[in-house]
Design an enzyme around this catalytic site. Structure first.
Site, PDB file in Angstrom:
ATOM      1  N   CYS A  72     -24.630   5.255 -13.374  1.00 56.50           N
ATOM      2  CA  CYS A  72     -23.568   6.281 -13.193  1.00 56.50           C
ATOM      3  C   CYS A  72     -24.103   7.277 -13.893  1.00 56.50           C
ATOM      4  O   CYS A  72     -24.395   7.447 -14.931  1.00 56.50           O
ATOM      5  CB  CYS A  72     -22.292   5.626 -13.809  1.00 56.50           C
ATOM      6  SG  CYS A  72     -20.872   6.873 -14.068  1.00 56.50           S
ATOM      7  N   GLU A 122       0.696  -1.118  -0.048  1.00 56.33           N
ATOM      8  CA  GLU A 122       0.079  -0.105   0.038  1.00 56.33           C
ATOM      9  C   GLU A 122       0.844   1.140   0.015  1.00 56.33           C
ATOM     10  O   GLU A 122       0.540   2.303  -0.493  1.00 56.33           O
ATOM     11  CB  GLU A 122      -0.925   0.071   1.308  1.00 56.33           C
ATOM     12  CG  GLU A 122      -1.938  -0.897   1.151  1.00 56.33           C
ATOM     13  CD  GLU A 122      -3.144  -0.877  -0.066  1.00 56.33           C
ATOM     14  OE1 GLU A 122      -3.285   0.261  -0.345  1.00 56.33           O
ATOM     15  OE2 GLU A 122      -3.516  -1.803  -0.781  1.00 56.33           O
TER      16      GLU A 122
END
Length: 373
Positions: A232, A61
């Protein structure tokens, strides 16, 4: 009795003004579609996905901040091979840690990794913390990174908002503005929290990241492959390239840099450690002579070395995220016995080195191997 929603105030923020019940329904639909898509199409063979151990996930990460997956993978594999666990990382020299970061950029990330490993080793008996409040206080870990670690490693429902996820949510909800602005970021975090499910959090988190990186592309989104395209807002209005808003353009700065490459009669090269603040913080480099000063005089005053400068090499340009460097390599020969300090070494080009080096320094050291005294 609650006030009715005024539709006149909802033109640009329709989804934010919808009733709470619809938010709950949309949350459930959004997350389930992402999870279903991930199970069929998502990535599950990345080298940091083979374990729930927080150590490799944390390393990945941090590396993935500002850096694409394809670039990170070889660095991650080398890093984990050398530092296979938190104790090994914590007890290693920070210079060696930086050497395994060379070329990846944003070197403060590596220094923060090392600091965090030492904190966990000393303050938490080597066990990675499992609460958001503790993880968020560790150096180099922000809200999104903490959420990813908690989701993947501890199955705790915390949201993430990396660059790819920001793009997905900004388009899905038609959120205007650059995500770097505080108000825009607040709205994005609101929706990130709203969509985060209570179960299957790891699949959801990886799924929305994968949609952002492989489907909801910045320039040419593959809307026909997107599991949430039917609801969307940007897809509905056919203006997906307007979201998220662009970062305000800054005029790039330029800097001229004279790198003095000092060698002794044996061909060893003088390197010194740069300050932790500034360009290439904490890395090892050639001395950088300020513009307008005589290099021989400056080297003597700064490092106590007597040198004779030779003809400069052809210069080159090196681009960083915020600045462009015009680098002028200047070879120099040591004329009196060499000195060594705590922040300097003499290095034989071509020999193994466990120090963090900036990319231009590595490039010039390679060239010096071919240029004997």
């Amino acid at each position: 009795m609650s006030n009715p929603i005024n539709p006149n105030n909802c033109r640009s923020r329709r989804r934010e003004c919808e009733p709470k019940s619809q938010e709950i329904s949309e949350k459930n639909t959004f997350a389930s579609l992402v999870i279903e898509w991930y199970r069929e199409n998502g990535r599950n063979s990345l080298p940091w996905q083979y374990s729930n151990d927080p150590y490799p996930r944390w390393i990945s990460e941090i590396m993935l901040q500002q850096t694409q997956v394809a670039t990170v993978i070889p660095y991650f594999l080398r890093f984990i091979h050398r530092f296979p666990d938190l104790k090994t990382l914590a007890t290693s020299n920070v210079d060696e840690v930086l050497s395994y970061w060379t070329g990846l950029g944003y070197y403060a990330r590596a220094r923060n990794l090392h600091r965090t490993a030492q904190i966990i080793k000393n303050d938490y008996q080597g066990n990675f913390p499992e609460t958001y409040e503790t993880i968020i206080r560790l150096p180099g870990i922000g809200r999104s990174t903490a959420g990813a670690i908690l989701s993947f490693c501890f199955d705790k429902p915390y949201p993430i908002l990396d660059g790819n996820v920001r793009r997905v949510l900004a388009r899905y909800h038609a959120i205007d503005g650059w995500p770097g602005k505080i108000e825009v970021a607040k709205r994005l975090w609101h929706f990130a929290e709203m969509h985060t499910p209570k179960s299957n959090i790891g699949e959801y988190t990886q799924g929305i990241m994968d949609i952002g990186s492989g489907v909801c592309l910045a320039r040419q989104p593959l809307c026909v492959k997107c599991p949430i395209a039917s609801t969307c807002k940007a897809f509905e209005e056919k203006n997906f390239l307007n979201f998220p808003g662009s970062k305000p353009k800054k005029i790039r700065s330029y800097k001229k840099m004279i790198m003095v490459m000092i060698r002794d009669q044996a061909g060893d090269v003088f390197l010194h450690q740069r300050p932790t603040i500034g360009i290439w913080g904490g890395l090892w480099s050639f001395p950088e002579c300020p513009q307008g000063l005589r290099p021989e005089v400056w080297i003597l005053e700064s490092f106590g070395l007597y040198v004779r400068c030779e003809q400069p090499w052809e210069g080159f340009r090196h681009q960083l995220s915020h600045i462009e460097l015009d680098i002028q390599p200047l070879p120099a020969i040591l004329t009196k016995p060499k000195l060594v300090t705590k922040t300097s070494i003499w290095y034989k080009p071509g020999m193994p080195i466990k120090l963090g080096l900036a990319a231009p320094v590595t490039r010039l050291l390679e060239k010096l191997k071919e240029c004997p005294i």
